[in-house]
Design a protein around this motif. Sequence first.
Motif, mmCIF file in Angstrom:
data_model
loop_
_atom_site.group_PDB
_atom_site.id
_atom_site.type_symbol
_atom_site.label_atom_id
_atom_site.label_comp_id
_atom_site.label_asym_id
_atom_site.label_seq_id
_atom_site.Cartn_x
_atom_site.Cartn_y
_atom_site.Cartn_z
ATOM 1 N N GLY A 240 -6.697 -2.648 4.437
ATOM 2 C CA GLY A 240 -7.107 -2.246 5.777
ATOM 3 C C GLY A 240 -7.186 -3.412 6.733
ATOM 4 O O GLY A 240 -8.139 -4.196 6.694
ATOM 5 N N LEU A 241 -6.167 -3.531 7.582
ATOM 6 C CA LEU A 241 -6.128 -4.557 8.611
ATOM 7 C C LEU A 241 -6.412 -5.952 8.051
ATOM 8 O O LEU A 241 -7.214 -6.704 8.602
ATOM 9 N N ILE A 242 -5.783 -6.241 6.925
ATOM 10 C CA ILE A 242 -5.739 -7.606 6.412
ATOM 11 C C ILE A 242 -4.369 -8.121 6.858
ATOM 12 O O ILE A 242 -3.335 -7.667 6.365
ATOM 13 N N VAL B 233 -10.037 0.271 -2.503
ATOM 14 C CA VAL B 233 -11.157 0.770 -1.700
ATOM 15 C C VAL B 233 -10.751 0.939 -0.236
ATOM 16 O O VAL B 233 -10.608 -0.020 0.506
ATOM 17 N N SER B 234 -10.585 2.208 0.138
ATOM 18 C CA SER B 234 -10.304 2.571 1.516
ATOM 19 C C SER B 234 -11.503 3.361 2.033
ATOM 20 O O SER B 234 -12.552 3.420 1.383
ATOM 21 N N THR B 235 -11.377 3.969 3.189
ATOM 22 C CA THR B 235 -12.463 4.789 3.734
ATOM 23 C C THR B 235 -11.873 5.931 4.571
ATOM 24 O O THR B 235 -10.708 5.899 4.968
ATOM 25 N N ALA C 256 0.842 -1.199 0.000
ATOM 26 C CA ALA C 256 0.000 0.000 0.000
ATOM 27 C C ALA C 256 0.879 1.251 0.000
ATOM 28 O O ALA C 256 1.983 1.237 0.560
ATOM 29 N N PRO C 257 0.396 2.344 -0.626
ATOM 30 C CA PRO C 257 1.169 3.591 -0.575
ATOM 31 C C PRO C 257 1.291 4.067 0.861
ATOM 32 O O PRO C 257 0.298 4.103 1.587
ATOM 33 N N MET C 258 2.508 4.411 1.259
ATOM 34 C CA MET C 258 2.720 4.873 2.643
ATOM 35 C C MET C 258 3.759 5.989 2.673
ATOM 36 O O MET C 258 4.946 5.761 2.408
HETATM 37 C C1 FNR Z 1 -0.553 5.306 5.093
HETATM 38 N N1 FNR Z 1 -1.646 5.274 4.223
HETATM 39 C C2 FNR Z 1 -1.590 5.993 3.058
HETATM 40 N N2 FNR Z 1 -2.608 5.899 2.150
HETATM 41 C C3 FNR Z 1 -2.513 6.498 0.941
HETATM 42 O O1 FNR Z 1 -3.441 6.384 0.138
HETATM 43 N N3 FNR Z 1 -1.404 7.219 0.620
HETATM 44 C C4 FNR Z 1 -0.354 7.372 1.471
HETATM 45 O O2 FNR Z 1 0.674 7.981 1.124
HETATM 46 C C5 FNR Z 1 -0.461 6.791 2.759
HETATM 47 N N4 FNR Z 1 0.501 6.963 3.703
HETATM 48 C C6 FNR Z 1 0.527 6.167 4.835
HETATM 49 C C7 FNR Z 1 1.645 6.167 5.679
HETATM 50 C C8 FNR Z 1 1.698 5.301 6.750
HETATM 51 C C9 FNR Z 1 2.920 5.279 7.619
HETATM 52 C C10 FNR Z 1 0.620 4.421 7.006
HETATM 53 C C11 FNR Z 1 0.657 3.426 8.144
HETATM 54 C C12 FNR Z 1 -0.488 4.444 6.202
HETATM 55 C C13 FNR Z 1 -2.720 4.287 4.407
HETATM 56 C C14 FNR Z 1 -2.264 2.905 3.914
HETATM 57 O O3 FNR Z 1 -2.020 2.907 2.512
HETATM 58 C C15 FNR Z 1 -3.309 1.819 4.212
HETATM 59 O O4 FNR Z 1 -4.488 2.096 3.507
HETATM 60 C C16 FNR Z 1 -3.621 1.709 5.701
HETATM 61 O O5 FNR Z 1 -2.416 1.687 6.457
HETATM 62 C C17 FNR Z 1 -4.456 0.485 6.022
HETATM 63 O O6 FNR Z 1 -3.792 -0.698 5.632
HETATM 64 P P1 FNR Z 1 -3.005 -1.626 6.722
HETATM 65 O O7 FNR Z 1 -1.848 -0.822 7.232
HETATM 66 O O8 FNR Z 1 -3.995 -1.962 7.804
HETATM 67 O O9 FNR Z 1 -2.568 -2.834 5.920
#
Ligand code: FNR
Length: 360
Positions: free
Chosen positions: A299-301, A262-264, A24-26
């Motif tokens: 999301g929390l998988i 699909v996020s929320t 996932a993008p982070m």
């Molecule tokens: C994120 N998330 C997030 N989402 C997104 O659309 N773009 C982003 O750049 C980020 N950045 C980001 C940074 C960090 C440190 C976290 C922990 C999360 C949300 C992420 O992509 C994801 O949707 C959520 O973390 C839920 O998935 P997990 O972590 O439960 O597998």
Amino acid sequence: MSQPILFQPLSLRGLTLSNRVGVAPMCQYSARDGQAQDWHVQHYGALAASGPGMVTIEATGVVPEGRISAYCLGLYDEASEAAMTRLVASLKHVGTSAVAIQLAHAGRKAAAMRSWDGGGPAPDGWPTLSASDLAFGPGWPAPKAATADDLDRVTEGFVQAAQRALRAGIDAIELHSAHGYLLHQFLSPLTNRRTDRYGGSLDNRMRFPLEVVAALRQAWPADKPLGIRISATDWAEGGWDIDEAVIYAQAFRDAGIDYVCVSTGGLVPDAKVPVGPGYQRPFARRIRAETGLVTRAVGLIASGLDAEATLQDGDADLIAIGRGFLDDPRWTWRAAEALGVELATPPQYIAARPRFWPGA
Ligand code: FNR
């Protein structure tokens, strides 16, 4: 036993993902002037080494003022393009993952502090814009309601970033339309109070996001996938909800989007989110059923078994894992072990995987 769905390939236009696992993008809050640094090279490289089908590079600003923070990646000038080119080349060197980038404009949530500095508005921030002049929350500055010229500049930013992404060797673009950033600010009646053709009815609220989709689809080659990330609900009274999200998804499917993640949430700070294992899966399921789009659940998988169950149940076609990959960069290996799948291992690491030695 047939191959678990999680490790079956999936094709999107001319791109074939080797499996259904996605990083996932982070946000890493570790860029300088929008430019990827050594941190990004080692961080994304470590995640790519265990062979997820796709790694999505974090939210990347298409204009400097569209970055979430001063430490976020950008793709808006020659220096940020050069740094991105180096990052993508390093990922291609490490493994076989497709490399996607999340192109973003943070709107009224731009100019924030890094998460570990508190995440609120940065004291040395910059003026922001949004659909309307409503601040994100207490202590946040009011954004400017975007004019037609502002919107043209943002759209042009997305187009130019796509051109830069192409030159940098990126395989797929993921448009950020979730988590309360600019496009989501147009979609939701809570943040969009406009009275022009971009506000009011659902058609009007979707207009600007769909203009960006159309511009990107035109700028991005026909053989390369264009994905999108949405929030399927604001989790807030009077907000954007799954019924509107389905109509939006049908519209962007018809405009040439290839997959939807699909996020929320994320729009308002006081949303009541019932966080729990797989809590966003029902939204993915409905979007998938009502659009036929390739759908990614997130999301929390937690485990490979949870991911496989999500696919077996027909909730999604792809899985994105966020924090699980931060905790264990070899998440893909763990999932493969749990599902009895043998994955190719980088030869440098084969000593850790004797089961996968040739002839073993
Ligand atoms: C994120 N998330 C997030 N989402 C997104 O659309 N773009 C982003 O750049 C980020 N950045 C980001 C940074 C960090 C440190 C976290 C922990 C999360 C949300 C992420 O992509 C994801 O949707 C959520 O973390 C839920 O998935 P997990 O972590 O439960 O597998």
